[in-house]
Design an enzyme around this catalytic site. Structure first.
Site, PDB file in Angstrom:
ATOM      1  N   ARG A   1       0.856  -1.202   0.000  1.00 37.15           N
ATOM      2  CA  ARG A   1       0.000   0.000   0.000  1.00 37.15           C
ATOM      3  C   ARG A   1       0.887   1.246   0.000  1.00 37.15           C
ATOM      4  O   ARG A   1       0.619   2.229  -0.667  1.00 37.15           O
ATOM      5  CB  ARG A   1      -0.947   0.004   1.209  1.00 37.15           C
ATOM      6  CG  ARG A   1      -1.674   1.312   1.360  1.00 37.15           C
ATOM      7  CD  ARG A   1      -2.906   1.309   2.270  1.00 37.15           C
ATOM      8  NE  ARG A   1      -2.889   0.379   3.350  1.00 37.15           N
ATOM      9  CZ  ARG A   1      -2.210   0.538   4.506  1.00 37.15           C
ATOM     10  NH1 ARG A   1      -1.484   1.623   4.710  1.00 37.15           N
ATOM     11  NH2 ARG A   1      -2.259  -0.380   5.447  1.00 37.15           N
TER      12      ARG A   1
ATOM     13  N   TYR B   1     -16.255  17.766 -14.694  1.00 35.42           N
ATOM     14  CA  TYR B   1     -16.850  16.427 -14.786  1.00 35.42           C
ATOM     15  C   TYR B   1     -17.905  16.301 -13.680  1.00 35.42           C
ATOM     16  O   TYR B   1     -17.677  16.765 -12.540  1.00 35.42           O
ATOM     17  CB  TYR B   1     -15.739  15.380 -14.630  1.00 35.42           C
ATOM     18  CG  TYR B   1     -16.271  13.992 -14.375  1.00 35.42           C
ATOM     19  CD1 TYR B   1     -17.171  13.394 -15.258  1.00 35.42           C
ATOM     20  CD2 TYR B   1     -15.879  13.271 -13.249  1.00 35.42           C
ATOM     21  CE1 TYR B   1     -17.670  12.124 -15.012  1.00 35.42           C
ATOM     22  CE2 TYR B   1     -16.365  11.998 -13.006  1.00 35.42           C
ATOM     23  CZ  TYR B   1     -17.265  11.432 -13.885  1.00 35.42           C
ATOM     24  OH  TYR B   1     -17.765  10.179 -13.642  1.00 35.42           O
TER      25      TYR B   1
ATOM     26  N   ASP C   1      -7.295  19.980 -13.414  1.00 41.81           N
ATOM     27  CA  ASP C   1      -7.617  18.652 -13.934  1.00 41.81           C
ATOM     28  C   ASP C   1      -7.267  18.680 -15.427  1.00 41.81           C
ATOM     29  O   ASP C   1      -7.929  19.354 -16.222  1.00 41.81           O
ATOM     30  CB  ASP C   1      -9.103  18.351 -13.713  1.00 41.81           C
ATOM     31  CG  ASP C   1      -9.465  16.926 -14.123  1.00 41.81           C
ATOM     32  OD1 ASP C   1      -8.795  16.375 -15.019  1.00 41.81           O
ATOM     33  OD2 ASP C   1     -10.432  16.368 -13.570  1.00 41.81           O
TER      34      ASP C   1
ATOM     35  N   LYS D   1      -8.325   7.743 -18.934  1.00 41.72           N
ATOM     36  CA  LYS D   1      -8.603   8.340 -20.234  1.00 41.72           C
ATOM     37  C   LYS D   1      -7.379   8.262 -21.160  1.00 41.72           C
ATOM     38  O   LYS D   1      -6.885   7.186 -21.425  1.00 41.72           O
ATOM     39  CB  LYS D   1      -9.111   9.760 -20.017  1.00 41.72           C
ATOM     40  CG  LYS D   1     -10.215   9.856 -18.939  1.00 41.72           C
ATOM     41  CD  LYS D   1     -11.426   9.034 -19.297  1.00 41.72           C
ATOM     42  CE  LYS D   1     -12.591   9.024 -18.328  1.00 41.72           C
ATOM     43  NZ  LYS D   1     -12.432   9.180 -16.936  1.00 41.72           N
TER      44      LYS D   1
HETATM   45  O1  P1T Z   1     -13.539   7.889 -13.752  1.00 44.77           O
HETATM   46  P1  P1T Z   1     -12.339   8.332 -12.987  1.00 44.77           P
HETATM   47  O2  P1T Z   1     -11.071   7.679 -13.390  1.00 44.77           O
HETATM   48  O3  P1T Z   1     -12.567   8.311 -11.507  1.00 44.77           O
HETATM   49  O4  P1T Z   1     -12.083   9.885 -13.385  1.00 44.77           O
HETATM   50  C1  P1T Z   1     -12.950  10.912 -13.001  1.00 44.77           C
HETATM   51  C2  P1T Z   1     -12.784  12.087 -13.920  1.00 44.77           C
HETATM   52  C3  P1T Z   1     -12.019  13.161 -13.523  1.00 44.77           C
HETATM   53  N1  P1T Z   1     -11.826  14.235 -14.311  1.00 44.77           N
HETATM   54  C4  P1T Z   1     -12.379  14.302 -15.541  1.00 44.77           C
HETATM   55  C5  P1T Z   1     -12.136  15.510 -16.390  1.00 44.77           C
HETATM   56  C6  P1T Z   1     -13.139  13.237 -16.026  1.00 44.77           C
HETATM   57  O5  P1T Z   1     -13.636  13.331 -17.259  1.00 44.77           O
HETATM   58  C7  P1T Z   1     -13.362  12.100 -15.194  1.00 44.77           C
HETATM   59  C8  P1T Z   1     -14.189  10.950 -15.645  1.00 44.77           C
HETATM   60  N2  P1T Z   1     -15.008  11.217 -16.755  1.00 44.77           N
HETATM   61  C9  P1T Z   1     -15.854  10.322 -17.318  1.00 44.77           C
HETATM   62  C10 P1T Z   1     -16.011   9.058 -16.888  1.00 44.77           C
HETATM   63  C11 P1T Z   1     -16.588  10.807 -18.488  1.00 44.77           C
HETATM   64  O6  P1T Z   1     -17.151   9.998 -19.272  1.00 44.77           O
HETATM   65  O7  P1T Z   1     -16.633  12.018 -18.690  1.00 44.77           O
END
Ligand code: P1T
Length: 420
Positions: free
Chosen positions: A85, A137, A209, A234
């Protein structure tokens, strides 16, 4: 653009100690700067930063250290790793890689983008005030408003694309300005340098972000931003096969706290998922070039299409902040949103595509389409969605790296069904 190493002599140390990679790698977390390659381009850094061949076998691809713990030679005598961890060689290699890509000293990998954002918000405390881009988001908005606000953190959502809104929102207890740029899904661009200047004048940290751009297209730390967060799910992973997140930064005190939170709360990225993201970053430069090329082509096609009322793409000359995006970003990326006027029209497009896939998420090799109002931004209050332009007719495309003509032909045939 050259990549700077604050302590060039340590480059030699790194090479001559290659046989002791795990120990050295562990130390690099504390020393930080070892993870920055000296005068290398982005693609080279992506392929090599944190990727020294494995010391025991010579494996060129960092092994997946699928272990929860590490044998110790005696009390307090270990090879730099005690419990997985806290630290894991595969995760550490990725963390060094991601830090180098953003031009940062420190990087930390988390179980998801939301876990990375949640850990970053642990830098503020009850009674602190945080200014946030009013379009983010949906999950970020949900975490701030519905979870963290219960713990005494005050969130204020403003349109950060106008720096005067940030300036007038700043209060004595403002400790953080959190921006997403370009935003998900209506692609609002924030001037990172202007916002950083204003926030720093009052002692607040700026967090960006950078998920939509990836470090290939935008490097927020170069504009004065303090902390970059990513959903590695992503573009960084790029293959739609793992959820992950990252925090990268330069301030050592903040980095120590993020590491402390990572270990204390434990929302770590697994060794296998870390390996998948590293596999992804090796081709990030190539993929982003193609994403950017096809993103521009799809946006140009949509802009002229009679069934499209409005498009949201910073690469488009009609975008209010096209010039800022040009200055701040190396390209415009492959996220394009467009409004077809009604839920019925959006449903027709989303259910008529054949090559594109109707799904949440973005940044993978395959083209995905989604309906923000009912999918990614369903948790945002309807009146806020309306104000931001997240209408029932809005469709978002994450343009993949298939042949550009095939993507456009598919969207074209789906749009041709609208109104029939
Ligand atoms: O899904 P996750 O890995 O927890 O990421 C969250 C997140 C954070 N910041 C941005 C700009 C994002 O687009 C996302 C996740 N977005 C999607 C799942 C979506 O389809 O827009």
């Amino acid at each position: 653009m050259p990549w700077c190493c604050p302590e060039p002599h340590l480059e030699l140390t790194l090479k001559s100690c290659a046989g002791y990679y795990p120990i050295l790698a562990f130390k690099s977390r504390a020393l930080g700067f070892l993870n920055i390659l000296y005068f290398m381009g982005f693609a080279t850094t992506a392929i090599h930063a944190g990727q020294e061949p494995d010391s025991t076998s010579g494996a060129v691809s960092i092994p997946i250290y699928q272990t929860s713990t590490y044998a110790q030679d005696g009390l307090g005598k270990h090879k730099g790793f005690e419990y997985a961890r806290t630290s894991n060689p595969t995760r550490l290699a990725l963390e060094r890689n991601l830090a180098a890509l953003e031009g940062a000293q420190f990087g930390y990998a988390f179980a998801s983008g939301m876990a990375a954002i949640d850990a970053t918000l642990r830098l503020v405390r009850a009674g602190d005030h945080v200014i946030v881009s009013d379009n983010t988001y949906g999950g970020t908005n949900r975490l701030f408003k519905r979870v963290l606000a219960n713990y005494g953190i005050e969130f204020e959502f403003v349109d950060t694309s106008d720096v005067t809104n940030v300036e007038s929102a700043i209060k004595d207890n403002t400790r953080m300005v959190f921006v997403e740029t370009p935003t998900n899904p209506v692609m609002i661009v924030t001037d990172l340098k202007a916002v950083s200047d204003v926030a720093h004048a009052s002692g607040a940290r700026v967090v960006c972000d950078n998920t939509f751009m990836s470090p290939y297209l935008q490097r927020p730390l170069e504009f004065g931003v303090d902390i970059v967060v990513h959903s590695t799910t992503k573009f960084l992973n790029g293959h739609s096969d793992g959820i992950g997140g990252a925090v990268v930064l330069n301030n050592e005190d903040d980095a120590n706290w993020i590491a402390f939170i990572q270990n204390s709360a434990g929302a770590i990225l697994s060794p296998f998922d870390s390996w998948l993201v590293m596999r992804g970053t090796k081709t990030l430069a190539l993929r982003m070039e193609q994403h950017d090329k096809s993103g521009r082509a799809v946006a140009a096609f949509l802009e002229d299409h009679p069934k499209v009322l409005k498009i949201y793409y910073p690469g488009s000359k009609s975008h209010k902040q096209h010039d800022l995006a040009k200055r701040q970003q190396k390209g415009f990326g492959s996220m394009v949103s467009f409004d077809v006027g009604s839920l019925e029209a959006a449903r027709t497009v989303l259910e008529s595509v054949k090559l594109c896939t109707l799904a949440e998420s973005l940044g993978g090799v395959e083209t995905l389409v989604c309906h923000p109002a009912t999918m990614t931004h369903a948790s945002v209050a309807p009146e806020v969605r309306e104000r931001l332009g997240i209408t029932d007719g809005l469709v978002r495309i994450s343009v993949g790296i298939e042949d550009t003509d095939d993507i456009i032909a598919d969207i074209d045939q789906a749009l041709s069904k609208v109104g029939k």
